[in-house]
Scaffold this active site. Sequence first.
Site, PDB file in Angstrom:
ATOM      1  CG  HIS A  17       9.323  -4.875  -1.333  1.00 51.31           C
ATOM      2  ND1 HIS A  17       9.593  -3.799  -2.159  1.00 51.31           N
ATOM      3  CD2 HIS A  17       8.053  -4.686  -0.885  1.00 51.31           C
ATOM      4  CE1 HIS A  17       8.532  -3.019  -2.208  1.00 51.31           C
ATOM      5  NE2 HIS A  17       7.583  -3.516  -1.446  1.00 51.31           N
ATOM      6  CE  LYS A  41       0.127   1.519  -3.251  1.00 50.04           C
ATOM      7  NZ  LYS A  41       1.194   0.666  -2.699  1.00 50.04           N
ATOM      8  NE  ARG A  92       6.418  -0.199   5.142  1.00 45.96           N
ATOM      9  CZ  ARG A  92       6.037   0.231   3.954  1.00 45.96           C
ATOM     10  NH1 ARG A  92       6.884   0.838   3.190  1.00 45.96           N
ATOM     11  NH2 ARG A  92       4.799   0.069   3.563  1.00 45.96           N
ATOM     12  CB  SER A 130       8.090   1.478  -3.812  1.00 40.63           C
ATOM     13  OG  SER A 130       8.201   0.110  -3.515  1.00 40.63           O
TER      14      SER A 130
HETATM   15  P1  ADP Z   1       1.039  -2.789  -1.613  1.00 40.67           P
HETATM   16  O1  ADP Z   1       0.542  -1.820  -2.645  1.00 40.67           O
HETATM   17  O2  ADP Z   1       0.360  -4.124  -1.705  1.00 40.67           O
HETATM   18  O3  ADP Z   1       1.090  -2.260  -0.219  1.00 40.67           O
HETATM   19  P2  ADP Z   1       3.964  -2.618  -1.588  1.00 40.67           P
HETATM   20  O4  ADP Z   1       4.904  -3.009  -2.667  1.00 40.67           O
HETATM   21  O5  ADP Z   1       3.932  -1.195  -1.162  1.00 40.67           O
HETATM   22  O6  ADP Z   1       2.543  -3.118  -2.080  1.00 40.67           O
HETATM   23  O7  ADP Z   1       4.229  -3.506  -0.295  1.00 40.67           O
HETATM   24  C1  ADP Z   1       4.124  -4.905  -0.318  1.00 40.67           C
HETATM   25  C2  ADP Z   1       4.300  -5.439   1.084  1.00 40.67           C
HETATM   26  O8  ADP Z   1       5.648  -5.236   1.505  1.00 40.67           O
HETATM   27  C3  ADP Z   1       3.420  -4.755   2.143  1.00 40.67           C
HETATM   28  O9  ADP Z   1       3.016  -5.719   3.092  1.00 40.67           O
HETATM   29  C4  ADP Z   1       4.353  -3.739   2.764  1.00 40.67           C
HETATM   30  O10 ADP Z   1       3.979  -3.419   4.087  1.00 40.67           O
HETATM   31  C5  ADP Z   1       5.669  -4.525   2.719  1.00 40.67           C
HETATM   32  N1  ADP Z   1       6.816  -3.625   2.739  1.00 40.67           N
HETATM   33  C6  ADP Z   1       7.145  -2.636   1.885  1.00 40.67           C
HETATM   34  N2  ADP Z   1       8.286  -2.013   2.258  1.00 40.67           N
HETATM   35  C7  ADP Z   1       8.695  -2.634   3.413  1.00 40.67           C
HETATM   36  C8  ADP Z   1       9.773  -2.449   4.326  1.00 40.67           C
HETATM   37  N3  ADP Z   1      10.673  -1.480   4.154  1.00 40.67           N
HETATM   38  N4  ADP Z   1       9.866  -3.284   5.385  1.00 40.67           N
HETATM   39  C9  ADP Z   1       8.926  -4.239   5.585  1.00 40.67           C
HETATM   40  N5  ADP Z   1       7.873  -4.460   4.771  1.00 40.67           N
HETATM   41  C10 ADP Z   1       7.754  -3.670   3.706  1.00 40.67           C
END
Ligand code: ADP
Length: 168
Positions: A17, A41, A92, A130
């Site tokens: 992130h 979630k 990703r 996460s």
């Molecule tokens: P959500 O529930 O909105 O998907 P997340 O916290 O899982 O929330 O992810 C928020 C954003 O960050 C999403 O666009 C996700 O694809 C991106 N993201 C999460 N982990 C990574 C990573 N390792 N590399 C690039 N983008 C990421």
Amino acid sequence: MPRALYPGSFDPITYGHIDIARRARRLFDELIVGVFANPNKQTLFSLEERKELVEQALREEGLTDVKVIGYDGLLIECAKELRVEAIIRGLRVNSDFDYEFQIALTNRDLDSRVETVFLMTSREYVFLSSSMVKEIKRFGGDVSRFVPRVVEEALERKLQETIGRERR
Ligand code: ADP
């Protein structure tokens, strides 16, 4: 003055992130990270805890001019309220694409003035999520490569609380 909103659950925030936030910051004059309450979630950390961790982690990583907000509502409404030109999302793997494509098109139907901008993950974070961090931590693994120290400590505390509750 193009402004962008980077929304997510951030349960908890990882280096994946942070990498996206850092790169988005370079592209926009102002970046706001939106920590969202997601009814679909079940999160480990509360909205307030997630927001606080994002603030601390970004500070620790030197991203001091990125604003952080908590939001319980529809993403596009938040984007409108903040008057941002763009929503940032990270990509990703293949599986992210279908989901993100749907959401981006729906958001454009709801308000065509807000563009969704996708940033491709960096090579070292392709498999970082996460959920993976929480799983590794639950089994006693080392997550220091994946999250800042404040997050690691928060995970430690949360895990102790959960174990304590289960024993009671
Ligand atoms: P959500 O529930 O909105 O998907 P997340 O916290 O899982 O929330 O992810 C928020 C954003 O960050 C999403 O666009 C996700 O694809 C991106 N993201 C999460 N982990 C990574 C990573 N390792 N590399 C690039 N983008 C990421």
